[in-house]
Scaffold this motif. Sequence first.
Motif, PDB file in Angstrom:
ATOM      1  N   LEU A  14      63.099 -31.116  11.867  1.00 26.47           N
ATOM      2  CA  LEU A  14      61.756 -30.671  12.231  1.00 26.47           C
ATOM      3  C   LEU A  14      60.921 -31.826  12.756  1.00 26.47           C
ATOM      4  CD1 LEU A  14      59.664 -28.389  12.295  1.00 26.47           C
ATOM      5  CD2 LEU A  14      59.076 -28.967   9.920  1.00 26.47           C
ATOM      6  N   LEU A  15      61.000 -32.997  12.072  1.00 30.66           N
ATOM      7  CA  LEU A  15      60.260 -34.174  12.512  1.00 30.66           C
ATOM      8  C   LEU A  15      60.743 -34.641  13.876  1.00 30.66           C
ATOM      9  CD1 LEU A  15      58.311 -36.526  12.062  1.00 30.66           C
ATOM     10  CD2 LEU A  15      60.103 -37.687  10.745  1.00 30.66           C
ATOM     11  N   SER A  16      62.059 -34.606  14.099  1.00 30.54           N
ATOM     12  CA  SER A  16      62.595 -35.058  15.384  1.00 30.54           C
ATOM     13  C   SER A  16      62.118 -34.171  16.527  1.00 30.54           C
ATOM     14  CB  SER A  16      64.124 -35.085  15.324  1.00 30.54           C
ATOM     15  OG  SER A  16      64.651 -33.787  15.223  1.00 30.54           O
ATOM     16  N   LYS A  17      62.053 -32.841  16.278  1.00 26.64           N
ATOM     17  CA  LYS A  17      61.596 -31.922  17.325  1.00 26.64           C
ATOM     18  C   LYS A  17      60.134 -32.159  17.666  1.00 26.64           C
ATOM     19  CE  LYS A  17      64.909 -28.228  16.341  1.00 26.64           C
ATOM     20  NZ  LYS A  17      65.090 -26.853  15.833  1.00 26.64           N
ATOM     21  N   ARG A  18      59.310 -32.422  16.643  1.00 32.65           N
ATOM     22  CA  ARG A  18      57.896 -32.666  16.890  1.00 32.65           C
ATOM     23  C   ARG A  18      57.682 -33.992  17.616  1.00 32.65           C
ATOM     24  NH1 ARG A  18      54.418 -31.422  11.600  1.00 32.65           N
ATOM     25  NH2 ARG A  18      52.754 -31.612  13.164  1.00 32.65           N
ATOM     26  N   LEU A  19      58.490 -34.990  17.266  1.00 33.75           N
ATOM     27  CA  LEU A  19      58.403 -36.266  17.983  1.00 33.75           C
ATOM     28  C   LEU A  19      58.803 -36.104  19.440  1.00 33.75           C
ATOM     29  CD1 LEU A  19      59.916 -38.784  15.367  1.00 33.75           C
ATOM     30  CD2 LEU A  19      57.557 -38.726  16.153  1.00 33.75           C
ATOM     31  N   GLU A  20      59.875 -35.343  19.691  1.00 39.50           N
ATOM     32  CA  GLU A  20      60.345 -35.089  21.061  1.00 39.50           C
ATOM     33  C   GLU A  20      59.282 -34.363  21.876  1.00 39.50           C
ATOM     34  OE1 GLU A  20      62.868 -35.751  22.888  1.00 39.50           O
ATOM     35  OE2 GLU A  20      64.612 -36.176  21.679  1.00 39.50           O
ATOM     36  N   LYS A  21      58.603 -33.445  21.233  1.00 40.03           N
ATOM     37  CA  LYS A  21      57.632 -32.612  21.943  1.00 40.03           C
ATOM     38  C   LYS A  21      56.350 -33.376  22.269  1.00 40.03           C
ATOM     39  CE  LYS A  21      54.924 -28.363  21.438  1.00 40.03           C
ATOM     40  NZ  LYS A  21      54.578 -27.238  20.537  1.00 40.03           N
ATOM     41  N   ASP A  22      55.867 -34.193  21.323  1.00 40.59           N
ATOM     42  CA  ASP A  22      54.535 -34.782  21.471  1.00 40.59           C
ATOM     43  C   ASP A  22      54.517 -36.204  22.018  1.00 40.59           C
ATOM     44  OD1 ASP A  22      53.726 -32.432  20.372  1.00 40.59           O
ATOM     45  OD2 ASP A  22      53.316 -33.246  18.375  1.00 40.59           O
ATOM     46  N   TYR A  23      55.653 -36.936  21.949  1.00 41.68           N
ATOM     47  CA  TYR A  23      55.646 -38.338  22.361  1.00 41.68           C
ATOM     48  C   TYR A  23      56.875 -38.679  23.193  1.00 41.68           C
ATOM     49  CZ  TYR A  23      52.134 -38.825  18.674  1.00 41.68           C
ATOM     50  OH  TYR A  23      51.019 -38.678  17.897  1.00 41.68           O
ATOM     51  N   ILE A  24      56.687 -39.609  24.091  1.00 41.38           N
ATOM     52  CA  ILE A  24      57.814 -40.190  24.833  1.00 41.38           C
ATOM     53  C   ILE A  24      58.201 -41.484  24.108  1.00 41.38           C
ATOM     54  CG2 ILE A  24      58.592 -41.214  26.997  1.00 41.38           C
ATOM     55  CD1 ILE A  24      56.613 -39.445  28.456  1.00 41.38           C
ATOM     56  N   LEU A  25      59.386 -41.486  23.515  1.00 44.14           N
ATOM     57  CA  LEU A  25      59.850 -42.640  22.736  1.00 44.14           C
ATOM     58  C   LEU A  25      61.244 -43.053  23.177  1.00 44.14           C
ATOM     59  CD1 LEU A  25      58.817 -41.487  19.136  1.00 44.14           C
ATOM     60  CD2 LEU A  25      57.555 -43.023  20.624  1.00 44.14           C
ATOM     61  N   CYS A  26      61.492 -44.351  23.181  1.00 43.40           N
ATOM     62  CA  CYS A  26      62.841 -44.845  23.445  1.00 43.40           C
ATOM     63  C   CYS A  26      63.712 -44.585  22.211  1.00 43.40           C
ATOM     64  CB  CYS A  26      62.819 -46.333  23.778  1.00 43.40           C
ATOM     65  SG  CYS A  26      62.339 -47.402  22.407  1.00 43.40           S
ATOM     66  N   ASP A  27      65.014 -44.754  22.358  1.00 40.48           N
ATOM     67  CA  ASP A  27      65.916 -44.485  21.238  1.00 40.48           C
ATOM     68  C   ASP A  27      65.571 -45.315  20.008  1.00 40.48           C
ATOM     69  OD1 ASP A  27      67.263 -42.561  22.541  1.00 40.48           O
ATOM     70  OD2 ASP A  27      69.095 -43.719  22.920  1.00 40.48           O
ATOM     71  N   TYR A  28      65.246 -46.607  20.224  1.00 36.19           N
ATOM     72  CA  TYR A  28      64.931 -47.478  19.099  1.00 36.19           C
ATOM     73  C   TYR A  28      63.728 -46.954  18.326  1.00 36.19           C
ATOM     74  CZ  TYR A  28      68.060 -51.101  20.953  1.00 36.19           C
ATOM     75  OH  TYR A  28      69.154 -51.795  21.388  1.00 36.19           O
ATOM     76  N   CYS A  29      62.645 -46.657  19.020  1.00 38.61           N
ATOM     77  CA  CYS A  29      61.411 -46.224  18.358  1.00 38.61           C
ATOM     78  C   CYS A  29      61.536 -44.805  17.799  1.00 38.61           C
ATOM     79  CB  CYS A  29      60.239 -46.298  19.342  1.00 38.61           C
ATOM     80  SG  CYS A  29      59.839 -47.999  19.842  1.00 38.61           S
ATOM     81  N   PHE A  30      62.378 -43.968  18.433  1.00 35.54           N
ATOM     82  CA  PHE A  30      62.570 -42.595  17.957  1.00 35.54           C
ATOM     83  C   PHE A  30      63.319 -42.590  16.621  1.00 35.54           C
ATOM     84  CE2 PHE A  30      65.158 -38.733  17.725  1.00 35.54           C
ATOM     85  CZ  PHE A  30      64.186 -37.752  17.840  1.00 35.54           C
ATOM     86  N   TYR A  31      64.464 -43.219  16.580  1.00 38.28           N
ATOM     87  CA  TYR A  31      65.299 -43.201  15.370  1.00 38.28           C
ATOM     88  C   TYR A  31      64.732 -44.040  14.239  1.00 38.28           C
ATOM     89  CZ  TYR A  31      68.848 -40.717  17.999  1.00 38.28           C
ATOM     90  OH  TYR A  31      69.514 -39.774  18.723  1.00 38.28           O
ATOM     91  N   ARG A  32      63.807 -44.964  14.578  1.00 34.81           N
ATOM     92  CA  ARG A  32      63.188 -45.781  13.539  1.00 34.81           C
ATOM     93  C   ARG A  32      62.277 -44.946  12.625  1.00 34.81           C
ATOM     94  NH1 ARG A  32      61.374 -49.334  16.698  1.00 34.81           N
ATOM     95  NH2 ARG A  32      59.194 -48.693  16.766  1.00 34.81           N
ATOM     96  N   GLN A  33      61.803 -43.804  13.133  1.00 34.63           N
ATOM     97  CA  GLN A  33      60.922 -42.944  12.337  1.00 34.63           C
ATOM     98  C   GLN A  33      61.702 -42.024  11.401  1.00 34.63           C
ATOM     99  OE1 GLN A  33      58.015 -44.138  13.030  1.00 34.63           O
ATOM    100  NE2 GLN A  33      58.876 -45.145  14.853  1.00 34.63           N
ATOM    101  N   LEU A  34      63.033 -41.989  11.544  1.00 34.97           N
ATOM    102  CA  LEU A  34      63.862 -41.039  10.793  1.00 34.97           C
ATOM    103  C   LEU A  34      64.760 -41.769   9.803  1.00 34.97           C
ATOM    104  CD1 LEU A  34      64.931 -38.955  13.910  1.00 34.97           C
ATOM    105  CD2 LEU A  34      63.066 -38.434  12.341  1.00 34.97           C
ATOM    106  N   LYS A  35      65.104 -41.080   8.716  1.00 33.03           N
ATOM    107  CA  LYS A  35      66.003 -41.660   7.713  1.00 33.03           C
ATOM    108  C   LYS A  35      67.452 -41.372   8.032  1.00 33.03           C
ATOM    109  CE  LYS A  35      63.415 -42.209   3.428  1.00 33.03           C
ATOM    110  NZ  LYS A  35      63.320 -41.782   2.014  1.00 33.03           N
ATOM    111  N   GLN A  36      67.734 -40.196   8.617  1.00 30.27           N
ATOM    112  CA  GLN A  36      69.113 -39.781   8.839  1.00 30.27           C
ATOM    113  C   GLN A  36      69.720 -40.533  10.009  1.00 30.27           C
ATOM    114  OE1 GLN A  36      70.492 -37.864   6.633  1.00 30.27           O
ATOM    115  NE2 GLN A  36      68.543 -37.636   5.574  1.00 30.27           N
ATOM    116  N   THR A  37      71.045 -40.462  10.103  1.00 32.88           N
ATOM    117  CA  THR A  37      71.752 -41.169  11.170  1.00 32.88           C
ATOM    118  C   THR A  37      71.626 -40.425  12.483  1.00 32.88           C
ATOM    119  OG1 THR A  37      73.802 -39.991  10.748  1.00 32.88           O
ATOM    120  CG2 THR A  37      73.441 -42.015   9.512  1.00 32.88           C
ATOM    121  N   LYS A  38      72.019 -41.104  13.558  1.00 35.22           N
ATOM    122  CA  LYS A  38      71.929 -40.500  14.880  1.00 35.22           C
ATOM    123  C   LYS A  38      72.839 -39.295  15.033  1.00 35.22           C
ATOM    124  CE  LYS A  38      70.622 -44.815  17.166  1.00 35.22           C
ATOM    125  NZ  LYS A  38      70.901 -45.764  18.259  1.00 35.22           N
ATOM    126  N   LYS A  39      73.880 -39.204  14.228  1.00 30.42           N
ATOM    127  CA  LYS A  39      74.823 -38.091  14.330  1.00 30.42           C
ATOM    128  C   LYS A  39      74.161 -36.762  13.940  1.00 30.42           C
ATOM    129  CE  LYS A  39      78.925 -40.911  13.435  1.00 30.42           C
ATOM    130  NZ  LYS A  39      80.070 -41.137  12.537  1.00 30.42           N
TER     131      LYS A  39
END
Length: 395
Positions: A25-50
């Motif tokens: 849910l957090l990843s979808k909201r981040l995708e929708k509201d902000y343009i983030l690079c991979d580093y800054c996107f995954y840094r906000q999440l606890k789970q792995t990229k998989k």
Amino acid sequence: NRRKEGKCRECSENLVSVKVKKEHLLSKRLEKDYILCDYCFYRQLKQTKKIIIRSKREKNSIECYICCGLMGDLDRIIEKIDTGVVKKYEFDSFLLGATLPTKMYEREDQIRARFKVRGRESIKKQFVKELGANFMRSTKKRLEHLIPDIRINVVIDSKNDICVNAKTSPLILTGRYVKRQRGLPQKKVKCNKCFGTGCAACSYSGEYIDYSVEGLIAMRLLLMTHGENPKFVWVGSEDRESLVLGNGRPFFLHISNPRIRSLKANLKFYANGICATISGKLNSLPEVPVQFVTKTKIVIHSRTKVSKFDLRKLKMLKNSIVKFEIKSRLVTKKIYTLRTRQISEKEFILIIYADGGFAIKQFVGGQRYTEPNISEIIGTKCECVLFDILDVSIQ
């Protein structure tokens, strides 16, 4: 259905499932509201990229809301460090630091406050970690947190312009010097024309650099290491007219910010009657004061004739304790061995092996408070004409 050691498998699986759903849910909201690079996107999440599946948006975009493309510019920063540091300094280990624009922290804090994201890695920590890993791969240097050879700080301004600062750890050397020329002081002497303010005669340094043991050794080693601000820790001292023989007098030298760290083993050089040998490197300067013993040859002149009987009186000084008053402080030193040799009616030689820091002129003349002293034992006024250091041993 609980066991002693914790929750059952079903409860644990349900808990993991809830966490994964929250991350999605957090990843979808981040995708929708902000343009983030991979580093800054995954840094906000606890789970792995998989677990998180991103859209096919361009990776490491310079439009990244937090870093503005900084995290995707690591290769250019490595090139900048290579030009400004690797090609100028000699080192085996390093420690990286960074100074980032305040706006990057503010934008990341804004996102985390909005979505209640806590306990995640900061942009600075990730930037330093990724940069350090890339730097290790490209240079084969070792990351060291305690005592690195060099500390590198990368400063990024608001326009993502890069400035690289570097400072090396001090080089601490130990060695000895032998002085076979009289008239050369141990420490630097102020210029007698400008009295330390700087003039053409002293190359505007305020000191006669090549007219002392300190200046000669420092000048040669600064040329070898390209360092600055040499500081000596001396193991005792001698007069300008004294010789230093035997294995020489030990010393320790602290050189700040050296560019070259590797020196030959047992490096030896000669200059103006000085032979200096650099025997090794240390991690830190020794504790002061350094305990040492000195073998000294003293030439003594007496106002009246001195007999062999007078010289035999001096044997009582063997294994004795001598008390000095130095700077309104009582100091005691021990004499371990003592020998005498007469060279004329009023002159004789005294060779003593005693604790370092022995006040020789006070001991001979009996100035201030010195007990016992040569003048008192012989019964006539004596003075030290000259003394030479035959050997110095660190305890």
